[in-house]
Design an enzyme around this catalytic site. Structure first.
Site, PDB file in Angstrom:
ATOM      1  N   CYS A   8       0.861  -1.181   0.000  1.00 62.14           N
ATOM      2  CA  CYS A   8       0.000   0.000   0.000  1.00 62.14           C
ATOM      3  C   CYS A   8       0.900   1.234   0.000  1.00 62.14           C
ATOM      4  CB  CYS A   8      -0.974  -0.014   1.181  1.00 62.14           C
ATOM      5  SG  CYS A   8      -0.219   0.105   2.812  1.00 62.14           S
ATOM      6  N   ARG A  14      -3.413  -0.558   5.441  1.00 62.77           N
ATOM      7  CA  ARG A  14      -4.021  -1.615   4.627  1.00 62.77           C
ATOM      8  C   ARG A  14      -3.122  -2.822   4.412  1.00 62.77           C
ATOM      9  NH1 ARG A  14      -5.191   2.139  -0.301  1.00 62.77           N
ATOM     10  NH2 ARG A  14      -3.232   2.957   0.544  1.00 62.77           N
ATOM     11  N   ASP A 123      -8.517   3.954   1.604  1.00 62.74           N
ATOM     12  CA  ASP A 123      -7.473   4.149   2.609  1.00 62.74           C
ATOM     13  C   ASP A 123      -8.098   4.584   3.933  1.00 62.74           C
ATOM     14  OD1 ASP A 123      -5.236   4.715   4.059  1.00 62.74           O
ATOM     15  OD2 ASP A 123      -4.166   5.520   2.326  1.00 62.74           O
TER      16      ASP A 123
HETATM   17  P1  4NP Z   1      -1.811   2.905   4.100  1.00 55.44           P
HETATM   18  O1  4NP Z   1      -2.411   4.288   4.649  1.00 55.44           O
HETATM   19  O2  4NP Z   1      -1.242   3.197   2.724  1.00 55.44           O
HETATM   20  O3  4NP Z   1      -2.984   2.003   4.025  1.00 55.44           O
HETATM   21  O4  4NP Z   1      -0.764   2.453   5.095  1.00 55.44           O
HETATM   22  C1  4NP Z   1      -1.668   5.479   4.718  1.00 55.44           C
HETATM   23  C2  4NP Z   1      -0.799   5.683   5.738  1.00 55.44           C
HETATM   24  C3  4NP Z   1      -0.101   6.874   5.830  1.00 55.44           C
HETATM   25  C4  4NP Z   1      -0.289   7.852   4.865  1.00 55.44           C
HETATM   26  C5  4NP Z   1      -1.161   7.629   3.830  1.00 55.44           C
HETATM   27  C6  4NP Z   1      -1.843   6.446   3.754  1.00 55.44           C
HETATM   28  N1  4NP Z   1       0.388   9.066   4.960  1.00 55.44           N
HETATM   29  O5  4NP Z   1       0.183   9.959   4.101  1.00 55.44           O
HETATM   30  O6  4NP Z   1       1.189   9.274   5.901  1.00 55.44           O
END
Ligand code: 4NP
Length: 154
Positions: A8, A14, A123
């Site tokens: 991800c 995720r 997300d």
């Molecule tokens: P992930 O969610 O891709 O599902 O782990 C996110 C975690 C952090 C960030 C964006 C999405 N971020 O911009 O820090």
């Protein structure tokens, strides 16, 4: 060993959820010595961190143990022997841009059978809905395991 890596953006919401759920299904199927499961993020903002507390909570509620920490995906992860399973179309585009085409690069929900109209795992870092994400991830992981078992003959 068959290597599966979930990808991800941040590797805190995720893909760690998918890694934990898929590893749980693999163990239940008695394939723990056959299938290796990992996860990583296209970005390195959260390297070294434990999963988001929403992911930790939903995994705990569903009896899934997860001990990993966030890291950024690298070229070594993209070995053609691996199944690379991204959470959304932005992740697949980022992976293709960074590492080129991969013969086994898929989106997780390509394998879902109960949520056929959803293509991207939303997300929860932004939506806050970790339980819905868990439902999507479980559906995708069940279909993915069935697909891999057929493709790899295990
Ligand atoms: P992930 O969610 O891709 O599902 O782990 C996110 C975690 C952090 C960030 C964006 C999405 N971020 O911009 O820090």
């Amino acid at each position: 060993m068959i290597h599966v890596i979930f990808v991800c953006l941040g590797n805190i919401c995720r893909s760690p959820m998918a890694e934990g759920v898929f590893a749980h299904l693999v163990a239940e199927a008695g394939l723990g010595e056959v299938v290796a499961v990992d996860s990583a993020g296209t970005a390195g903002y959260h390297t070294g961190e434990r999963p988001h507390r929403g992911t930790q909570q939903v995994l705990r509620e569903h009896g899934v143990v997860y001990n990993g920490r966030a890291r950024q995906v690298s070229q070594a992860d993209m070995n053609p022997a691996h199944w690379v399973v991204a959470m959304d179309g932005e992740n697949t585009a980022d992976l293709r841009r960074q590492f080129g085409e991969h013969p086994r690069l898929h989106r997780l929900l390509d394998f879902a059978t109960q949520h056929r109209h959803v293509q991207n795992v939303p997300d929860p870092y932004y939506t806050g809905n970790f339980e819905y994400v868990y439902e999507l991830v479980l559906d995708g992981c069940q279909g993915l395991l069935a697909h891999i078992r057929q493709a790899e003959g295990v």
